[in-house]
Design a protein around this motif. Structure first.
Motif, mmCIF file in Angstrom:
data_model
loop_
_atom_site.group_PDB
_atom_site.id
_atom_site.type_symbol
_atom_site.label_atom_id
_atom_site.label_comp_id
_atom_site.label_asym_id
_atom_site.label_seq_id
_atom_site.Cartn_x
_atom_site.Cartn_y
_atom_site.Cartn_z
ATOM 1 N N LEU A 257 0.827 -1.203 0.000
ATOM 2 C CA LEU A 257 0.000 0.000 0.000
ATOM 3 C C LEU A 257 0.859 1.249 0.000
ATOM 4 O O LEU A 257 0.638 2.186 -0.783
ATOM 5 C CB LEU A 257 -0.931 0.001 1.219
ATOM 6 C CG LEU A 257 -1.821 1.243 1.385
ATOM 7 C CD1 LEU A 257 -2.749 1.406 0.187
ATOM 8 C CD2 LEU A 257 -2.640 1.142 2.681
ATOM 9 N N LEU A 258 1.860 1.283 0.860
ATOM 10 C CA LEU A 258 2.678 2.480 0.982
ATOM 11 C C LEU A 258 3.594 2.695 -0.214
ATOM 12 O O LEU A 258 4.027 3.830 -0.470
ATOM 13 C CB LEU A 258 3.508 2.428 2.268
ATOM 14 C CG LEU A 258 2.835 3.034 3.508
ATOM 15 C CD1 LEU A 258 1.604 2.241 3.921
ATOM 16 C CD2 LEU A 258 3.806 3.133 4.675
ATOM 17 N N SER A 259 3.883 1.640 -0.966
ATOM 18 C CA SER A 259 4.781 1.779 -2.118
ATOM 19 C C SER A 259 4.061 2.287 -3.361
ATOM 20 O O SER A 259 4.709 2.700 -4.326
ATOM 21 C CB SER A 259 5.452 0.440 -2.432
ATOM 22 O OG SER A 259 4.492 -0.521 -2.839
ATOM 23 N N ASN A 260 2.722 2.268 -3.345
ATOM 24 C CA ASN A 260 1.953 2.790 -4.468
ATOM 25 C C ASN A 260 1.400 4.150 -4.068
ATOM 26 O O ASN A 260 0.424 4.241 -3.322
ATOM 27 C CB ASN A 260 0.803 1.831 -4.820
ATOM 28 C CG ASN A 260 0.041 2.254 -6.078
ATOM 29 O OD1 ASN A 260 -0.271 3.419 -6.270
ATOM 30 N ND2 ASN A 260 -0.257 1.285 -6.924
ATOM 31 N N SER A 261 2.030 5.206 -4.560
ATOM 32 C CA SER A 261 1.686 6.550 -4.096
ATOM 33 C C SER A 261 0.240 6.936 -4.397
ATOM 34 O O SER A 261 -0.397 7.621 -3.593
ATOM 35 C CB SER A 261 2.636 7.587 -4.715
ATOM 36 O OG SER A 261 2.545 7.579 -6.134
ATOM 37 N N THR B 259 0.752 12.133 5.103
ATOM 38 C CA THR B 259 1.257 11.181 4.113
ATOM 39 C C THR B 259 2.771 11.001 4.197
ATOM 40 O O THR B 259 3.299 9.948 3.821
ATOM 41 C CB THR B 259 0.881 11.621 2.682
ATOM 42 O OG1 THR B 259 1.322 12.979 2.474
ATOM 43 C CG2 THR B 259 -0.613 11.547 2.468
ATOM 44 N N LYS C 26 5.390 7.869 6.795
ATOM 45 C CA LYS C 26 5.171 6.475 6.421
ATOM 46 C C LYS C 26 5.581 5.503 7.530
ATOM 47 O O LYS C 26 4.993 4.425 7.659
ATOM 48 C CB LYS C 26 5.914 6.157 5.122
ATOM 49 C CG LYS C 26 5.289 6.811 3.902
ATOM 50 C CD LYS C 26 5.912 6.307 2.614
ATOM 51 C CE LYS C 26 5.174 6.864 1.400
ATOM 52 N NZ LYS C 26 5.734 6.354 0.124
ATOM 53 N N TYR D 120 -1.911 4.990 -1.878
ATOM 54 C CA TYR D 120 -1.602 5.488 -0.536
ATOM 55 C C TYR D 120 -2.217 6.868 -0.308
ATOM 56 O O TYR D 120 -2.877 7.111 0.713
ATOM 57 C CB TYR D 120 -0.090 5.537 -0.355
ATOM 58 C CG TYR D 120 0.377 6.116 0.963
ATOM 59 C CD1 TYR D 120 -0.002 5.554 2.182
ATOM 60 C CD2 TYR D 120 1.223 7.228 0.985
ATOM 61 C CE1 TYR D 120 0.444 6.078 3.386
ATOM 62 C CE2 TYR D 120 1.680 7.759 2.177
ATOM 63 C CZ TYR D 120 1.280 7.181 3.376
ATOM 64 O OH TYR D 120 1.726 7.719 4.562
ATOM 65 N N ASN D 121 -2.053 7.773 -1.258
ATOM 66 C CA ASN D 121 -2.606 9.122 -1.110
ATOM 67 C C ASN D 121 -4.129 9.096 -1.084
ATOM 68 O O ASN D 121 -4.764 9.872 -0.361
ATOM 69 C CB ASN D 121 -2.121 10.014 -2.257
ATOM 70 C CG ASN D 121 -0.645 10.347 -2.147
ATOM 71 O OD1 ASN D 121 -0.061 10.283 -1.069
ATOM 72 N ND2 ASN D 121 -0.023 10.691 -3.268
ATOM 73 N N THR E 54 2.920 2.869 8.926
ATOM 74 C CA THR E 54 3.262 1.442 8.893
ATOM 75 C C THR E 54 2.979 0.788 10.240
ATOM 76 O O THR E 54 2.356 -0.289 10.315
ATOM 77 C CB THR E 54 4.742 1.247 8.525
ATOM 78 O OG1 THR E 54 4.976 1.744 7.209
ATOM 79 C CG2 THR E 54 5.126 -0.228 8.580
ATOM 80 N N MET F 137 -5.164 7.758 2.413
ATOM 81 C CA MET F 137 -4.874 8.752 3.447
ATOM 82 C C MET F 137 -5.867 9.915 3.382
ATOM 83 O O MET F 137 -6.343 10.411 4.413
ATOM 84 C CB MET F 137 -3.446 9.249 3.307
ATOM 85 C CG MET F 137 -2.392 8.209 3.636
ATOM 86 S SD MET F 137 -2.326 7.758 5.389
ATOM 87 C CE MET F 137 -1.364 9.152 6.025
#
Length: 260
Positions: free
Chosen positions: A48-52, A68, A71, A55-56, A75, A59
């Protein structure tokens, strides 16, 4: 000049239509289509966090767009879940993190987390509502607070829930004429003070909730004499502001002229 009360009542009255207008705005629709098409591929917190884009979107949906960059914190929030009282999401004293960790409960559901239709729909609905409230806030910050309170206040269970949320607390302080300096007091003293003034269960009663919000908007206008939004400003920006449709503007104009 349009009062915060009049603006809020008109938006609230047309809320479903305003949400649909916001959802159909090209930028919102494109972001939502990408989220729905790709969130199922996410199998872990790191995914999730690696796909901006994803993720945005997430958030923003949970009111955390201002966080944002954090991270590492996010996490830990997502990996900790919500089942333990010591989980980070439960100890941060901010309901946004708990809502996020509850929806994306990787700790409990693992790789199946993002396959939940409920999680996907909740996130999309939240994203649209957050966008709508942000758009309204560009014209009337008081109305944005009122809409936020209308959405979130029914979900809290104690006065600590108010104290943990800056926006909820701002509405309550304004509605009751309380000084912002009360935040200097011990948290338990603040909670006790609010308990003597507010019946939390009233916020689950639509009529009482509405009455409280209108008390807030009236006091907000008294405290912010320059806040009411000029009708011509709304007309000028309506074509570029998602969520504020022409029918809504007609309703606002009608209220201004004394219509119902």
């Amino acid at each position: 000049m349009l009062s915060t009360t009049a603006y809020y009542l008109s938006v609230a009255k047309n809320l479903t239509k305003s949400q649909a207008t916001t959802a159909a705005e090209p930028q919102v629709a494109t972001a939502t289509q990408y989220f729905e098409a790709n969130i199922g591929k996410v199998k872990s917190v790191s995914d999730l966090l690696s796909n901006s884009k994803l993720y945005n979107y997430v958030m923003t949906a949970f009111g955390l767009s201002d966080m944002t960059y954090a991270k590492g914190l996010i996490t830990k929030v997502l990996e900790g879940g919500v089942s333990s009282s010591t989980a980070l999401a439960n100890t941060l004293n901010d309901p946004r993190y708990k809502a996020l960790a509850t929806a994306f409960n990787f700790a409990a559901n693992g790789t199946a987390t993002t396959s939940s239709s409920t999680t996907v729909q909740t996130t999309v609905n939240n994203y649209v509502e957050q966008t709508l409230e942000n758009n309204v806030g560009k014209q009337s910050p008081g109305t944005q607070l009122a809409l936020y309170f209308q959405r979130v206040a029914p979900t809290i269970s104690s006065t600590y829930g108010i104290l943990a949320d800056k926006q909820l607390l701002s509405v309550v302080q304004t509605a009751l004429g309380l000084s912002s300096n009360m935040g200097l007091e011990n948290i338990d003293m603040q909670a006790k003070q609010l308990s003597n003034l507010v019946n939390i269960s009233d916020f689950q009663n639509p009529a009482k909730l509405q009455s409280f919000i209108e008390r807030f908007t009236a006091n907000y206008d008294l405290n912010n004499t320059t806040t009411p939004t000029p009708m011509n400003a709304l007309m000028v920006t309506s074509s570029s502001t998602p969520g504020v449709s022409s029918s809504l503007l007609l309703s606002l104009a009608n209220l201004r002229m004394g219509g119902s």
